[in-house]
Design an enzyme around this catalytic site. Structure first.
Site, short mmCIF file in Angstrom:
data_model
loop_
_atom_site.label_atom_id
_atom_site.label_comp_id
_atom_site.label_asym_id
_atom_site.label_seq_id
_atom_site.Cartn_x
_atom_site.Cartn_y
_atom_site.Cartn_z
N CYS A 20 0.83 -1.21 0.00
CA CYS A 20 0.00 0.00 0.00
C CYS A 20 0.86 1.26 0.00
O CYS A 20 0.44 2.30 -0.49
CB CYS A 20 -0.99 0.00 1.15
SG CYS A 20 -0.28 -0.17 2.78
N VAL A 40 0.09 4.33 -2.38
CA VAL A 40 -0.31 5.65 -1.89
C VAL A 40 0.55 6.73 -2.56
O VAL A 40 0.04 7.79 -2.94
CB VAL A 40 -0.21 5.73 -0.35
CG1 VAL A 40 -0.39 7.16 0.13
CG2 VAL A 40 -1.25 4.83 0.30
#
Lengths: 518, 500
Positions: A152, A156
């Site tokens: 992630c 991001v």
């Protein structure tokens, strides 16, 4: 002192002796503990319908979910290709977690690398990590392919895998023609089954659609073969071997895609096989020519099957086929698409499963079950229970969606044994705890974490799912096909008989029913 | 039997040096240069092990390290039993670390204790795009409603939190006020911070300082009558009950343990620790920070100790007792004497079965040195060791107090290097983690997990030593290792297919 060299006591017994018990009692005064009566009151309150209502009103908090994140599924799919090293772009701790998680379930090594991004990469992007990482992995571990996915963190900050891999190749990290398929696998979308889907689609796209624009797209020349996709599956070792056996019995030309049945079951013979088995890269490419692709798990392969269909193949998906009807449907479909008859041997296996169910169904009939797990697994288990005359009562899937709910509801509506069952998509095991207290069932089917529910609610747990950390080797036996159905049947029966025995073994009190024959 | 036992120190040194050279050949030039600094052969008399440490891992090499979140939630905070620890961000981090560290505790799980529950804010795409603070507010409210007996809440940040600019400190302050001063601790342990678990330990220690100690009433009445013998156990995570088999010895010698950090610990114990007369520090790496802070701020001395194996336990009991009066010193001698027959019996039973066997270790930040004495008590020899996330002060302690001349040292070792080293050194036993276990067992080398005690334990204290000895024996002398060779095949040599 209880400890001795002759009979060494470990944590299972050591702390139960008076010395340790007194010590722990004395420790309490420093813990500022709650009043025992208050603990008891709250404990009882959590069992009530009132608590259940509050529990189900949760909007933000998740407690004990039955799902993991995308990259786990990506790693699981990637190791199913010959000589393939999964490379997860992002923070390194994630990779340590995926490897541990898979090793704890399979009791096998799991090789996977990270691009080890830290603060500076968070600011400037992870391109240099990709460049260095691919070069190091390629030199050290001599893979035939490196399959890239993301944590992630990389998602991001918006790292562009396609561009990064291209640049890395230009910088000479790996040869230009070396296969580096990729998939973006953000942990904040979907679950591990989504990651499986994305990674597999990424790999097929790489081989079929021109390797990120570096070679011409493959031109499909349809042949008679069938591709099989297993999906994310804790029983992948046993299941994929069983499917292969069935296809070979039927004489159907086939390719099992993402076949990780060997790499998660290597022998101990003095050699560590970092890579073993797997779909060859050649077969992965040639899979484009197959006449059809069959997925064993619909919700693990939504995007992949769509991609395959767009290349002109017939596609078909199942929902974790356990039991008679599900296997019947699978074999009939294979026979129809593959143009081969179902051999007598499989008919005999079917008959044996029917025979076994007939022998034992009296012990299962009418028993209520709660089931939780991945969406396809829940469906497959529920369908089998209906066949056994058992009554699924709660079916819960943290990563199940509305479409899953609708399909589950249709299945349950189709049987008189499914009438009292509710379906819970997007719920977690703390919700299930409330359900088990307010609407009790006889047995619970789920993964290892279900043991907490078993402890709290007294519902006996039958371990079917992923992960199973606290029982060994079950992943080696199939649960699909007639043979797999038999394994599941035995698993359920063993628990039922054990429970009956436990409830009837008080000497002089209940042991009139402690029967020697059941 | 390993090569190491049949060679002179000089031969071993030469072999180990050559082995390092060979291993480095696989790397691209830049990587080889960087990795060379982390590998060495220990030279007796040196003040450290001659390796660089606590430096970023190299991309793509298969480091064994984890992240700051693992160091904070997984190690330091997670075991505090009466607080709810939220894995704040996507679902994975909390899922993979759920219940896997075996921090034993006594409590009513889900009611007044929460260690083996997985609380997560399960971030979705919209939380990334719009920020997660609103969701966090709601998460805190829901915890309060459904778990009214929780004594506090910590927010363990996962990677996205620091990247999307959430203000978890502001949320914590507001909600704490709203709940009448409830302890709510925001922890900035995003996984991309630092180079390993280690920074997570430090961040977690700092969070105790800032959000617990700094909020204590300066003259608050203690909840119990203090005594001159009050101590705290710092840096024992009670894996398989380690802290309990340690505590029992301290209490038998006359001390009173007022807090456990953090295995089977509680918020009240953390808060009471500034009342301790001495902090006893087991895992130096993960909790030296808070020990130093308590020394500076509250004037509490701290004392490192080692409860692995009778030699170190006995030495440690005397070292601890030296901080106190004769009553405690006598107590320590009494404890040593009490357990001596057990030690003798354990050594008599297991040493003959393990004598001369060689061991390679690779663990976190403490055990690569701390368990060496326990192996030596059983007649075993550690021929290689290294830290996942040790710093230079760990390597100093290792060099000065633990390893022998010519021991192979490997910092932040990766899969490739470790397999090569094992292939060449052929140890009789490896002690490392779950990711390494099955690799080496496939190669036919006995293995014990030295993070989780391979689901056994405790290993601390005299009671733990008996278990340690039993477990090492059952690993090394399991009959299965004689069966790895099919009778119709040649003797297999442990080898690594992938790299050849």
């Amino acid at each position: 002192m209880a400890q001795s060299a002759e009979h060494v006591l470990d944590h299972l017994e050591l702390f139960r002796g008076p010395e340790y018990q007194q010590m722990l009692d004395k420790k309490k005064m420093f813990e500022d503990p709650r009043e025992p009566a208050e603990v008891e009151r709250i404990k009882e309150w959590t069992k009530t319908p009132e608590y259940r209502e509050k529990n189900f009103a949760r909007e933000a908090l998740t407690i004990n979910p039955a799902k993991a994140c995308q990259p786990l599924g990506a790693v699981f799919a990637s190791v199913g290709f010959e000589g393939t090293l999964p490379f997860v772009h992002g923070s390194q701790g994630c990779v340590a977690y995926y490897r541990s998680h898979l090793s704890r379930h399979f009791k096998e090594p799991c090789s996977c690398v990270s691009s080890s991004m830290t603060e500076d990469a968070a600011v400037f992007g992870g391109l240099n990590n990709m460049i260095d990482g691919l070069a190091n992995s390629y030199n050290m571990y001599k893979p035939k392919m490196i399959a890239v996915s993301t944590t992630c963190m990389a998602e991001v900050i918006g790292d562009d895998l396609n561009a990064f891999i291209k640049t890395s190749k230009e910088k000479g990290s790996v040869p230009a023609e070396f296969d580096v398929p990729f998939a973006h696998t953000p942990a904040f979308v979907g679950s591990h089954v989504t990651g499986y889907d994305n990674a597999l689609k990424g790999i097929l796209e790489h081989f079929w659609d021109g390797k990120a624009g570096t070679v011409p797209k493959l031109e499909r020349r349809p042949n008679q073969a069938i591709n099989i996709i297993g999906g994310f599956d804790g029983y992948t070792v046993g299941n994929l071997r069983e499917i292969r056996r069935i296809l070979e019995l039927m004489g159907i030309q086939h390719t099992i895609l993402a076949d990780n049945s060997e790499v998660f079951d290597t022998p101990t013979d003095g050699e560590f096989r970092m890579y073993d088995g797997g779909t060859t890269l050649e077969d992965a490419a040639n899979a484009v020519h197959a006449k059809a692709t069959i997925s064993m798990q619909e919700w693990c392969t939504e995007k992949t099957l769509q991609f395959v269909a767009e290349h002109g193949q017939d596609v078909l998906s199942f929902n974790y086929p356990i039991g008679i009807s599900a296997t019947d449907d699978l074999l009939v479909a294979l026979s129809r698409i593959g143009g081969k008859d179902i051999p007598e041997q499989l008919a005999r296996e079917r008959g044996r499963l029917v025979d076994a169910i007939a022998d034992s169904s009296a012990h299962i009939h009418g028993k209520k079950f709660a089931i939780y797990g991945d969406p396809d697994l829940c469906y497959g288990v529920a369908a089998f229970l209906l066949e056994l005359g058992a009554e699924p009562t709660h079916v819960l899937s943290t990563n199940g969606n509305k479409a899953w709910q609708t399909k589950m509801a249709a299945l349950l509506a189709s049987s008189p044994f499914g009438q009292s069952c509710q379906v819970y998509p997007g719920r977690d095991l703390w919700h299930l705890r409330s359900l088990l207290f307010t609407e009790p069932v006889d047995f619970l089917i789920g993964n290892t974490y279900g043991k907490y529910l078993e402890r709290d609610t007294g519902t006996p747990l039958i371990r079917i799912g992923f992960p199973v950390f606290d029982r060994h080797h079950h992943h080696r036996s199939p649960v699909w096909g007639y043979q797999g159905g038999l394994n599941v049947l035995v698993k359920i029966l063993d628990k039922i008989f054990d429970e009956i025995d436990k409830k009837t073994n008080l000497l002089g009190k209940t042991d009139y029913s402690f029967d020697i024959i059941r | 039997m390993s090569l190491a036992t049949t060679q002179s120190i000089a031969d071993i040194r030469a072999r180990n040096k050559q082995l390092i050279e060979e291993v480095l050949k696989v790397y691209p030039e830049k990587t080889a240069k960087r990795r060379a600094k982390h590998l060495n052969v220990h030279q007796a008399g040196k003040s450290d092990c001659g390796v660089k440490s606590n430096i970023k891992s190299i991309p793509g090499v298969m480091t064994i390290r984890g992240c700051a979140y693992a160091g904070s939630k997984g190690v330091v905070w997670g075991p505090i039993k009466d607080m709810v620890h939220i894995s704040h961000g996507p679902v994975g981090c909390g899922q993979y670390s759920w219940g896997s560290r075996r921090n034993y505790y006594v409590g009513t799980t889900g009611i007044d204790s929460f260690v083996t529950l997985q609380f997560t804010s399960d971030f979705q795409e919209k939380d990334i795009v719009f920020g997660g603070d609103k969701k966090l507010v709601k998460v805190l409210d829901e915890i309060q409603e459904l778990f009214p007996l929780n004594n506090g809440i910590t927010i363990q940040s996962e990677c996205p939190i620091g990247l999307i600019g959430d203000d978890i400190e502001a949320v914590s302050r507001t909600k704490s006020k709203e709940y009448g001063g409830k302890t709510i601790v925001p922890v900035r342990c995003e996984g991309f911070r630092g180079v390993s678990q280690s920074l997570g330990h430090h961040i977690a220690n700092d969070a105790v300082r800032d959000w617990i100690f700094d909020k204590l009433e300066p003259d608050g009445a203690p909840k119990f009558e203090p005594t001159p013998y009050d101590v705290a156990i710092i840096g024992d995570y009670n894996i398989g009950g380690d802290a309990w088999s340690s505590r029992i010895l301290l209490e038998e010698m006359g001390l009173r343990v007022i807090a456990q950090w953090s295995g089977d610990g509680s918020l009240a114990e953390l808060e009471a620790t500034p009342k301790a007369k001495l902090n006893l520090l087991h895992c130096y790496r993960s909790m030296n920070y808070i020990s130093r802070h308590m020394e500076e701020k509250f004037g509490i001395p701290w004392c490192e100790y080692n409860f692995f194996g009778p030699s170190k336990i006995t030495e440690s009991l005397r070292k601890i007792a030296a901080y106190f009066d004769d009553k405690i010193k006598e107590g320590a001698e009494r404890v040593i004497e009490k357990y001596q027959p057990l030690v003798n019996a354990v050594v008599a039973k297991y040493r003959p079965r393990l004598e001369g066997r060689t061991v390679m270790l690779y663990v976190g930040g403490l055990r690569p040195r701390h368990v060496i004495g326990a192996y030596e008590d059983l007649g075993m020899e550690v021929v290689g060791t290294g830290y996942e996330f040790g710093h230079n002060d760990d390597y100093q302690r290792t060099a000065q107090n633990y390893v022998k001349d010519s021991t192979l040292i490997y910092d932040d070792v990766n899969g490739y290097e470790f397999e090569r080293f094992v292939e060449k050194l052929q140890p009789d036993l490896i002690g490392s983690g779950i990711k390494e276990k099955y690799v080496f067992q496939k190669m036919g080398v006995p293995f014990r997990q030295m993070h989780s005690w391979d689901y056994s334990g405790p290993y601390h204290g005299y009671d733990g030593f008996a278990i340690f000895a039993r477990d090492m024996d059952m690993a090394v002398n399991s009959p299965v290792w004689k069966k790895t060779k099919a009778p119709w095949k040649e003797t297999p040599r442990a080898k690594l297919l992938a790299a050849e």
